[in-house]
Design an enzyme around this catalytic site. Sequence first.
Site, PDB file in Angstrom:
ATOM      1  N   TYR A 101       0.860  -1.191   0.000  1.00 21.55           N
ATOM      2  CA  TYR A 101       0.000   0.000   0.000  1.00 21.55           C
ATOM      3  C   TYR A 101       0.889   1.231   0.000  1.00 21.55           C
ATOM      4  O   TYR A 101       1.830   1.328   0.794  1.00 21.55           O
ATOM      5  CB  TYR A 101      -0.873  -0.006   1.262  1.00 21.55           C
ATOM      6  CG  TYR A 101      -1.630   1.282   1.515  1.00 21.55           C
ATOM      7  CD1 TYR A 101      -2.988   1.381   1.217  1.00 21.55           C
ATOM      8  CD2 TYR A 101      -0.992   2.405   2.048  1.00 21.55           C
ATOM      9  CE1 TYR A 101      -3.686   2.562   1.441  1.00 21.55           C
ATOM     10  CE2 TYR A 101      -1.682   3.587   2.270  1.00 21.55           C
ATOM     11  CZ  TYR A 101      -3.023   3.663   1.961  1.00 21.55           C
ATOM     12  OH  TYR A 101      -3.701   4.827   2.181  1.00 21.55           O
ATOM     13  N   GLU A 190      -3.903   7.309  -3.875  1.00 20.46           N
ATOM     14  CA  GLU A 190      -3.721   6.074  -3.109  1.00 20.46           C
ATOM     15  C   GLU A 190      -3.598   4.881  -4.045  1.00 20.46           C
ATOM     16  O   GLU A 190      -4.390   4.745  -4.970  1.00 20.46           O
ATOM     17  CB  GLU A 190      -4.918   5.882  -2.164  1.00 20.46           C
ATOM     18  CG  GLU A 190      -4.801   4.660  -1.277  1.00 20.46           C
ATOM     19  CD  GLU A 190      -6.078   4.417  -0.476  1.00 20.46           C
ATOM     20  OE1 GLU A 190      -6.156   4.888   0.676  1.00 20.46           O
ATOM     21  OE2 GLU A 190      -7.001   3.765  -0.996  1.00 20.46           O
TER      22      GLU A 190
END
Length: 380
Positions: A101, A190
């Site tokens: 991530y 993101e």
Amino acid sequence: MDLYEYQGKELFRRFGIPVSEGRLATTPAEARVASEELGGQVVVKAQVLAGGRGKAGGIKLAGGPDEAEECAAAILGMDISGHVVRRLWIERASDITREYYLSLTFDRGEKKPLFMFTTEGGVDIEEVAASRPERLARLHVDPLEGYQPWHARRLVFDVGLEDPAEQKQVAVIAAQLYECFVACDAMLCEINPLIVTPEGEVRALDSKFTVDDNALFRHPDIADMRDLEAYPPEERAARAKDVTYVKLDGEVGVLGNGAGLVMSTLDVVGLAGGRAANFCDLGGGGGAQGVVDALEVITADPQVRSILLNVFGGITRCDEVARGILQAVSQMAIEHPIIVRLDGTNADEGRRLLAGAAPPNLHVEPTMLDAARRAVELVA
Ligand code: GDP
Ligand code: MN
């Protein structure tokens, strides 16, 4: 402004961030063609402005064109957290060894962009942040200094990412992500998951991208990405007419001038035992046409049962507002009761204009509280 995954990936691609090749499809037939063109296994992904699509069944692997068409038929029309799927992104399927991530957000408190990185990607990042905060590396970037190679070194060492080839790729992607974030005036970029393939390649498999609305004038290409169909009709009308509009869930439509007055109007409606259906802010200097536009937006909301217009004339002149109300009432055949409170600059003249015309559904009240009470009473 939130972007769809495929739009965010298009921006990623422009800045060199590796993404999978894909096609947009809006029908099962288009999904079939996309799958034929891409060849091999593909993944059919619901495009909605909401996360958790995988868990909701909005992401499916397809072996070839037949399956891609079937998956598309199953996913189109699906409701994911209140968003109906009308677009699909078909991309070449990836083999995944690990899911990381990586994100950049704007931290308003610190007034700096904030990098977050963890090797525990794919899942809810909030869950990692809550239960294993030590696995989530957080690092601010001084906007004057900009991105520096040491930022990425800190991020990978903080989470214990040891493979040198992966470190190198993550560092390049972090630099590209920062460049993309700044150049696009983003509030959020993101990548979850940032995958590692069995060949050791690091690639963005998802994108969540939010651009600062106030900077859209600098990015006509991004502004054009807005999908107007994703908004309810009254929000679309508000945008087209440049009216500040917020949807709420009560029954009283609220129109005021200035954010502070509108906020207190909501409170007073609550005090009178009612709830606002929405509110529009006329802003300062609202002329007659502004009132007409706002009333059109408010009445397009099917939940509205009465309309409360609360104006305190400063720069705004109450006689102008009154003319706008009368113009709107004559043009639009508004059936809802309209309750008006005017005070401040030219209030007497405004009230006189309204009293003179006196459409039966128009009620002029002397104070804000009286007006709110009347508006709530007339909902019933
Ligand atoms: P989200 O659920 O809305 O966050 O959608 P994502 O794009 O992140 O996809 C959710 C999950 O689907 C990912 O974490 C992957 O595990 C899986 N997935 C997505 N694309 C692929 C792919 O190309 N190949 C494989 N094997 N899995 C995928
Ligand atoms: Mn995701």
